[in-house]
Design a protein around this motif. Structure first.
Motif, short mmCIF file in Angstrom:
data_model
loop_
_atom_site.label_atom_id
_atom_site.label_comp_id
_atom_site.label_asym_id
_atom_site.label_seq_id
_atom_site.Cartn_x
_atom_site.Cartn_y
_atom_site.Cartn_z
N LYS A 170 0.84 -1.21 0.00
CA LYS A 170 0.00 0.00 0.00
C LYS A 170 0.87 1.25 0.00
O LYS A 170 0.63 2.19 -0.78
CB LYS A 170 -0.91 -0.02 1.24
CG LYS A 170 -1.86 1.16 1.35
CD LYS A 170 -2.69 1.01 2.62
CE LYS A 170 -3.65 2.18 2.81
NZ LYS A 170 -4.42 2.05 4.07
N ASN A 171 1.89 1.27 0.85
CA ASN A 171 2.79 2.43 0.90
C ASN A 171 3.57 2.58 -0.40
O ASN A 171 3.82 3.70 -0.87
CB ASN A 171 3.75 2.30 2.08
CG ASN A 171 3.11 2.71 3.39
OD1 ASN A 171 2.20 3.53 3.41
ND2 ASN A 171 3.58 2.15 4.48
N ARG A 174 1.29 4.11 -2.96
CA ARG A 174 1.12 5.54 -2.70
C ARG A 174 2.33 6.32 -3.18
O ARG A 174 2.21 7.40 -3.78
CB ARG A 174 0.89 5.77 -1.21
CG ARG A 174 -0.52 5.44 -0.76
CD ARG A 174 -0.66 5.60 0.74
NE ARG A 174 -2.05 5.49 1.12
CZ ARG A 174 -2.45 5.31 2.37
NH1 ARG A 174 -1.57 5.22 3.34
NH2 ARG A 174 -3.74 5.23 2.65
N THR A 175 3.52 5.79 -2.92
CA THR A 175 4.74 6.43 -3.37
C THR A 175 4.77 6.52 -4.89
O THR A 175 5.08 7.56 -5.48
CB THR A 175 5.97 5.66 -2.87
OG1 THR A 175 5.96 5.62 -1.45
CG2 THR A 175 7.26 6.31 -3.34
N ARG A 177 2.26 6.40 -7.05
CA ARG A 177 1.24 7.30 -7.61
C ARG A 177 1.57 8.76 -7.32
O ARG A 177 1.24 9.63 -8.11
CB ARG A 177 -0.13 6.91 -7.07
CG ARG A 177 -0.60 5.61 -7.71
CD ARG A 177 -1.70 4.92 -6.97
NE ARG A 177 -2.07 3.69 -7.65
CZ ARG A 177 -2.83 2.75 -7.13
NH1 ARG A 177 -3.31 2.90 -5.93
NH2 ARG A 177 -3.11 1.67 -7.83
N GLN A 178 2.20 9.00 -6.17
CA GLN A 178 2.63 10.37 -5.89
C GLN A 178 3.68 10.81 -6.90
O GLN A 178 3.66 11.92 -7.42
CB GLN A 178 3.19 10.47 -4.47
CG GLN A 178 3.80 11.83 -4.12
CD GLN A 178 2.74 12.90 -4.00
OE1 GLN A 178 1.57 12.61 -3.84
NE2 GLN A 178 3.16 14.14 -4.12
N THR A 244 -9.44 9.20 1.36
CA THR A 244 -8.28 9.25 0.47
C THR A 244 -8.80 9.55 -0.92
O THR A 244 -9.94 9.29 -1.25
CB THR A 244 -7.53 7.90 0.44
OG1 THR A 244 -8.44 6.87 0.06
CG2 THR A 244 -6.92 7.57 1.79
N GLU A 247 -5.73 8.89 -6.04
CA GLU A 247 -4.32 8.59 -6.14
C GLU A 247 -3.77 7.92 -4.88
O GLU A 247 -2.58 7.71 -4.76
CB GLU A 247 -3.53 9.90 -6.39
CG GLU A 247 -3.92 10.62 -7.66
CD GLU A 247 -3.58 9.81 -8.91
OE1 GLU A 247 -2.80 8.86 -8.80
OE2 GLU A 247 -4.11 10.14 -9.98
N TYR A 248 -4.64 7.57 -3.96
CA TYR A 248 -4.25 6.90 -2.71
C TYR A 248 -3.29 7.77 -1.90
O TYR A 248 -2.44 7.27 -1.17
CB TYR A 248 -3.59 5.55 -2.99
CG TYR A 248 -4.58 4.48 -3.39
CD1 TYR A 248 -5.05 3.55 -2.47
CD2 TYR A 248 -5.07 4.41 -4.69
CE1 TYR A 248 -5.97 2.58 -2.84
CE2 TYR A 248 -5.99 3.45 -5.06
CZ TYR A 248 -6.43 2.54 -4.13
OH TYR A 248 -7.34 1.59 -4.50
N ILE A 249 -3.43 9.09 -2.00
CA ILE A 249 -2.61 9.99 -1.20
C ILE A 249 -3.37 10.29 0.09
O ILE A 249 -4.48 10.81 0.04
CB ILE A 249 -2.32 11.30 -1.96
CG1 ILE A 249 -1.57 10.99 -3.26
CG2 ILE A 249 -1.53 12.26 -1.10
CD1 ILE A 249 -1.40 12.18 -4.15
N TYR A 272 2.81 12.19 1.46
CA TYR A 272 3.50 11.30 0.53
C TYR A 272 3.18 9.85 0.84
O TYR A 272 2.91 9.04 -0.02
CB TYR A 272 5.00 11.56 0.69
CG TYR A 272 5.92 10.82 -0.24
CD1 TYR A 272 6.15 11.29 -1.52
CD2 TYR A 272 6.60 9.69 0.20
CE1 TYR A 272 7.03 10.62 -2.36
CE2 TYR A 272 7.48 9.03 -0.64
CZ TYR A 272 7.69 9.50 -1.92
OH TYR A 272 8.56 8.84 -2.75
N ASP A 273 3.18 9.51 2.13
CA ASP A 273 2.84 8.17 2.58
C ASP A 273 2.57 8.24 4.08
O ASP A 273 2.72 9.29 4.70
CB ASP A 273 3.97 7.15 2.29
CG ASP A 273 5.33 7.62 2.80
OD1 ASP A 273 5.36 8.42 3.77
OD2 ASP A 273 6.36 7.20 2.25
#
Length: 319
Positions: A170-171, A174-175, A177-178, A244, A247-249, A272-273
């Motif tokens: 998951k992290n 997120r990274t 997609r960021q 959220t 973008e899962y941010i 960011y995460d």
């Protein structure tokens, strides 16, 4: 004394073992921890005063070493993880540049993890480059995170063989997609902040950039938030779990109550995460923007990552 070889990697740590590097010693003890069923961490790393790149000594300990500092009474206390386990391995730099193992304690005061759950221990979790490539491909193909994790688990013969957990994946997503955010989206955000600043100098924002100088973490407050915090900021709630974006941010919100028991906002953030470093930056930025006024109490969910960051930045406030 003898150097560690491939056969030694399956052995227990012993005084007088020799390692070529500090990292080699750490990996040896971490491999030992995985076989036995305990997680490890570095208790300390001492460096040369004349050359900070040279490690002169280090100690690796069981993750249950130490006693957790009791900062306050909590409604839903977390399960205790530090129970003063004394297991450790210490190394020192020798004149020839190698590291000598001078101290080993093998006794633990707690049960070990089973082989089936050992992969979940923090020091054992690592998302490999090969797995990252598969996650990238599957994510770009439109697969949902759960489907990706289940697929990779089946390919590995079980999720315990992956070497990482759903949270690690998951992290990572997120990274990813960021980093993949279109340049225009970041630019639009900056244009909005700059416009707000021109219209009202009391509007305040702070950005943290990553190593590629891309926007990572963002925190902002407007004049109303600053005034409300000055008046009602003794008790603060912080949450990232309720919303959220696509973008899962993670979106974080600092809030409280005014004298009419109405909800007031003290600040907002896009992260960011959800790591300790990101939360530490956020809490330190929150304090700086609000004139270093510390709340008396912070309430948040029972998330270990948030709790650790709060206990490091504001140890007297967390509930």
């Amino acid at each position: 004394m003898s150097n560690v070889n491939a056969e030694d990697l399956q052995n227990d740590p012993k005084v007088d073992m020799i390692f070529d590097t500090e990292e080699e010693a750490y990996q040896f003890y971490n491999n030992y921890g995985r076989r036995m069923g305990f997680s490890i961490r570095r208790q300390y790393v001492h460096r040369s005063k004349s050359n900070k790149s040279i490690i002169t000594s280090a100690r690796f300990v069981c993750s249950k070493q130490g006693i957790k500092k009791q900062v306050s009474e909590t409604k839903n206390p977390q399960k205790e993880t530090k129970i003063n386990c004394l297991a450790r391995m210490g190394i020192k730099l020798m004149d020839n540049g190698q590291y000598w193992c001078h101290d080993v304690v093998e006794d633990h005061n707690h049960p070990f993890q089973t082989p089936a759950t050992a992969y979940m221990m923090r020091s054992q979790r690592k998302l490999s480059k090969a797995h990252a490539a598969v996650i990238d491909l599957a994510d770009d193909s439109g697969l949902r995170p759960k489907a990706i994790f289940d697929y990779m688990g089946r390919q590995a013969g079980g999720v315990e063989n992956l070497g990482h957990t759903k949270l690690d994946q998951k992290n990572y997503l997120r990274t990813k997609r960021q980093r993949d955010l279109a340049q225009g989206e970041g630019g639009s955000l900056l244009m909005y902040f700059e416009k707000q600043t021109r219209e009202n100098p009391s509007f305040t924002y702070s950005l943290q950039l990553d190593s590629d100088e891309k926007i990572a973490n963002v925190f902002w407050t407007d004049p109303r938030m600053i005034i409300d915090y000055a008046l009602f900021g003794d008790v603060v709630t912080f949450d990232t779990t309720f919303d959220t974006n696509k973008e899962y941010i993670p979106f974080g919100l600092f809030a409280g109550f005014n004298h009419h028991r109405g909800v007031v906002i003290f600040g907002a953030a896009l992260l960011y995460d959800e790591t300790v470093d990101s939360f530490k930056w956020l809490f330190e930025t929150f304090l700086e923007i609000h004139g270093h006024k510390k709340p008396i109490t912070i309430f948040t969910d029972q998330d270990a990552t948030k709790a650790k960051a709060i206990q490091e930045v504001l140890p007297e406030t967390w509930h």
